[in-house]
Scaffold this active site. Structure first.
Site, mmCIF file in Angstrom:
data_model
loop_
_atom_site.group_PDB
_atom_site.id
_atom_site.type_symbol
_atom_site.label_atom_id
_atom_site.label_comp_id
_atom_site.label_asym_id
_atom_site.label_seq_id
_atom_site.Cartn_x
_atom_site.Cartn_y
_atom_site.Cartn_z
ATOM 1 N N TYR A 1 57.404 37.048 59.896
ATOM 2 C CA TYR A 1 57.854 38.402 60.240
ATOM 3 C C TYR A 1 58.417 38.434 61.664
ATOM 4 O O TYR A 1 59.476 38.998 61.917
ATOM 5 C CB TYR A 1 56.688 39.390 60.119
ATOM 6 C CG TYR A 1 57.128 40.832 60.256
ATOM 7 C CD1 TYR A 1 57.397 41.597 59.126
ATOM 8 C CD2 TYR A 1 57.302 41.418 61.519
ATOM 9 C CE1 TYR A 1 57.824 42.913 59.239
ATOM 10 C CE2 TYR A 1 57.734 42.734 61.634
ATOM 11 C CZ TYR A 1 57.995 43.472 60.507
ATOM 12 O OH TYR A 1 58.413 44.767 60.621
ATOM 13 N N PHE B 1 88.424 49.556 61.316
ATOM 14 C CA PHE B 1 88.063 49.278 59.932
ATOM 15 C C PHE B 1 87.427 50.538 59.322
ATOM 16 O O PHE B 1 86.905 51.375 60.043
ATOM 17 C CB PHE B 1 87.080 48.102 59.892
ATOM 18 C CG PHE B 1 86.663 47.730 58.511
ATOM 19 C CD1 PHE B 1 87.579 47.186 57.622
ATOM 20 C CD2 PHE B 1 85.357 47.915 58.085
ATOM 21 C CE1 PHE B 1 87.196 46.838 56.335
ATOM 22 C CE2 PHE B 1 84.971 47.573 56.801
ATOM 23 C CZ PHE B 1 85.890 47.038 55.922
ATOM 24 N N ASP B 2 87.473 50.681 57.979
ATOM 25 C CA ASP B 2 87.015 51.959 57.406
ATOM 26 C C ASP B 2 85.555 52.308 57.679
ATOM 27 O O ASP B 2 85.248 53.461 57.951
ATOM 28 C CB ASP B 2 87.349 52.140 55.905
ATOM 29 C CG ASP B 2 87.379 50.876 55.096
ATOM 30 O OD1 ASP B 2 87.869 49.869 55.633
ATOM 31 O OD2 ASP B 2 86.950 50.880 53.956
ATOM 32 N N ASP C 1 84.928 44.187 67.326
ATOM 33 C CA ASP C 1 84.507 44.181 65.926
ATOM 34 C C ASP C 1 84.999 42.834 65.396
ATOM 35 O O ASP C 1 86.190 42.633 65.191
ATOM 36 C CB ASP C 1 85.158 45.372 65.196
ATOM 37 C CG ASP C 1 84.799 45.401 63.717
ATOM 38 O OD1 ASP C 1 84.077 44.500 63.253
ATOM 39 O OD2 ASP C 1 85.248 46.329 63.016
ATOM 40 N N ALA D 1 84.450 40.540 62.729
ATOM 41 C CA ALA D 1 84.265 39.955 61.392
ATOM 42 C C ALA D 1 85.065 38.665 61.194
ATOM 43 O O ALA D 1 84.567 37.704 60.623
ATOM 44 C CB ALA D 1 84.643 40.977 60.319
ATOM 45 N N LYS E 1 82.041 37.628 56.428
ATOM 46 C CA LYS E 1 83.392 37.111 56.560
ATOM 47 C C LYS E 1 83.316 35.711 57.199
ATOM 48 O O LYS E 1 83.049 34.751 56.507
ATOM 49 C CB LYS E 1 84.260 38.044 57.412
ATOM 50 C CG LYS E 1 84.688 39.402 56.838
ATOM 51 C CD LYS E 1 83.748 40.163 56.022
ATOM 52 C CE LYS E 1 84.213 41.546 55.640
ATOM 53 N NZ LYS E 1 83.931 42.582 56.607
ATOM 54 N N HIS F 1 87.879 56.095 47.384
ATOM 55 C CA HIS F 1 88.409 54.993 46.569
ATOM 56 C C HIS F 1 87.347 54.247 45.773
ATOM 57 O O HIS F 1 87.636 53.686 44.733
ATOM 58 C CB HIS F 1 89.222 54.018 47.434
ATOM 59 C CG HIS F 1 88.422 53.370 48.530
ATOM 60 N ND1 HIS F 1 87.946 54.069 49.611
ATOM 61 C CD2 HIS F 1 88.008 52.097 48.697
ATOM 62 C CE1 HIS F 1 87.275 53.244 50.396
ATOM 63 N NE2 HIS F 1 87.298 52.043 49.863
HETATM 64 C C1 LIG Z 1 83.768 44.040 56.655
HETATM 65 C C2 LIG Z 1 84.038 44.608 57.960
HETATM 66 C C3 LIG Z 1 83.129 45.478 58.586
HETATM 67 C C4 LIG Z 1 81.861 45.957 57.908
HETATM 68 O O1 LIG Z 1 81.024 44.915 57.586
HETATM 69 P P1 LIG Z 1 80.095 44.923 56.285
HETATM 70 O O2 LIG Z 1 79.406 43.604 56.373
HETATM 71 O O3 LIG Z 1 80.971 45.059 55.084
HETATM 72 O O4 LIG Z 1 79.156 46.056 56.420
HETATM 73 C C5 LIG Z 1 83.450 45.944 59.840
HETATM 74 N N1 LIG Z 1 84.590 45.601 60.452
HETATM 75 C C6 LIG Z 1 85.491 44.771 59.884
HETATM 76 C C7 LIG Z 1 86.744 44.421 60.606
HETATM 77 C C8 LIG Z 1 85.253 44.264 58.618
HETATM 78 O O5 LIG Z 1 86.162 43.470 58.040
#
Ligand SMILES: *Cc1c(COP(=O)(O)O)cnc(C)c1O
Length: 458
Positions: free
Chosen positions: A72, A124-125, A214, A216, A257, A449
């Site tokens: 843990y 990103f969304d 951000d 990813a 990613k 969507h």
């Molecule tokens: C996928 C993604 C996120 C969100 O990550 P999740 O692991 O899907 O929650 C944030 N920013 C970017 C640029 C992404 O491609």
């Protein structure tokens, strides 16, 4: 003769996939209300809906899973992950979360309040969602060139420095930080140059602002810097990553990613006060600070994945495949966001289905056609995804309307890409005959969507 390019790995384990008939697909699609997210995965032959969490782990990652420490508190797996993140990014404080959006949620809970403005390149969304749900504004300062899909420039994901400075002047104290998404997913997996990261840092310093990445697809971004930006061709990917992150104060990461795990994420920084704030939220939302929603075995796999995928050969294998699909589409004259991005090809649907009115969602119509043609599942990144304007409740038709073909890492072969390209060519050849799109019969107020229900337009 010069030897052709080939992947830097071989395949040890395979998973069967199944073709279907057009008749079956027509039935399934009707049942799914013409929404790709409502299809069962087994109804799909080649699945390009996302590259998130869909990659194939390496033998070393699978081996590391067996060595996971599920304690843990203070698990060795946490320290393996943390040490790898620190070595690659230079950030000492590392807070695991179950995926990328969770890292956003944890951090933004501490930093963003009503009325704030968060400028950057395209958000990103989920990032935008986490900003807007706090009644703040996600201000897109991407360069205008990103909107012209046929324009070929090396760093189409860049921040427009003049737009950013204007925002910094105008909003001042309402700006809690600047966010840069690498690569710029929304603009087509397009990279941000080192020069642009530096220029943003300089501007942030001038106005006393922090910079968040951000991250990813930061490794793919580093690949593009190495191969496209002057002065970086002799540097290793890891050296480039360290320099990139030296211009940021913190990062959020969707490890699904570029760390090539099926689930996972983290927040990392050198700002002790940000970490101290975030860890409190992390414990409340995600779990204790040394696991934050992740299993020990997954943190082990993440550490290995991050290490392997910040090596040139692995990134080259991946990005060359995306490029390969792009070249096939070039052969057939099919228009997409140029140049090919790091993780996906974005077909410009309004340039293909010119007879489908925007009110009938050309990109979603093309997505549906591709599924019917060959059982290939892409994803609409267009007018449906754009949702309605929160005030007027009108559809937002001012952005791009694209069909995204996201390519999972190390999963499909170039033969699969040939099938995708051929299926698109068949549709392209009969594009003049496609005049009807789709109509919405039910939609959610936000992020519609995923659950929207549609039917064929009359
Ligand atoms: C996928 C993604 C996120 C969100 O990550 P999740 O692991 O899907 O929650 C944030 N920013 C970017 C640029 C992404 O491609």
């Amino acid at each position: 003769m010069e030897l052709p390019f080939a992947e830097s790995w071989k395949i040890k384990m395979v998973e069967p996939i199944r073709k279907s008939t057009r008749k079956e697909r027509e039935q399934w699609l009707k049942e799914a209300k013409y929404n790709m997210f409502q299809l069962k995965a087994e109804q799909v032959y080649i699945d390009l809906i996302t590259d998130s969490g869909t990659g194939a782990m390496s033998d070393r990652q699978w081996a590391a899973m067996m060595l996971g420490d599920e304690s843990y508190a203070g698990a060795s797996s946490y320290y393996k992950m943390k040490d790898t993140v620190t070595r690659i990014t230079g950030f000492d404080y590392v807070l695991p979360t179950h995926q990328g959006r969770a890292a956003e949620n944890v951090l933004f809970s501490c930093l963003i309040k009503e009325g704030d403005v968060v400028p950057g390149n395209s958000h990103f969304d989920t990032t935008k969602g986490h900003i807007e749900s706090r009644k703040a504004i996600a201000l897109d300062c991407t360069i205008d060139e990103a909107k012209d899909t046929q324009l070929e420039i090396p760093f189409k994901g860049n921040v427009d420095i003049a737009k950013l400075e204007e925002a910094l002047k105008k909003y001042g104290d309402r700006i809690p930080f600047i966010i840069i998404t690498i690569t710029n997913n929304t603009s087509g997996g397009q990279p941000v140059s080192m020069q642009n990261l530096w220029d943003t840092r300089v501007l942030a310093n001038k106005y006393g602002k922090k910079v968040l990445f951000d991250s990813a697809r930061f490794a793919e971004n580093a690949y593009f810097i190495k191969t496209r930006e002057k002065g970086f061709d002799k540097k290793t990917i890891k050296e480039i990553c360290l320099e990139m992150f030296s211009y940021a104060d913190a990062m959020t990461m969707s490890a699904k990613k570029d760390a090539i795990v099926n689930m996972g994420g983290f927040f990392a920084t050198n700002l002790k006060d940000w970490y101290d704030m975030a860890k409190v939220k992390g414990i409340a939302y995600e779990g204790f600070v040394t696991y934050g929603g992740m299993n020990g075995r997954d943190m082990n796999a993440l550490a290995i994945g991050l290490d392997e995928n910040t090596e040139f050969d692995n990134l080259e294998s991946r990005i060359k495949q995306v490029e390969y699909l792009g070249k096939k589409l070039d052969e057939y004259g099919i228009p997409y966001q140029r140049p090919a991005g790091g993780h996906a090809i974005f077909v410009d649907a309004t340039k293909v289905l010119t007879h489908v009115p925007k009110e009938e969602f050309p990109a979603q119509t093309l997505t549906v056609e591709l599924y019917l043609e060959a059982g290939i599942r892409g994803c609409e990144i267009g007018y449906l995804l754009a949702d309605r304007d929160p005030v007027t409740r009108e559809n937002r038709f001012d952005g791009l309307d694209l069909l995204r073909l996201a390519i999972p890492r190390r999963v499909y072969t170039d033969n699969h890409m040939n099938v995708v390209a051929a299926a698109l060519k068949n549709i392209y050849d009969r594009r003049e005959s496609i005049t009807k799109g789709l109509e919405i019969t039910w939609e959610a107020e936000l992020l519609r969507h995923f659950t929207v229900e549609m039917k064929r337009a009359k």
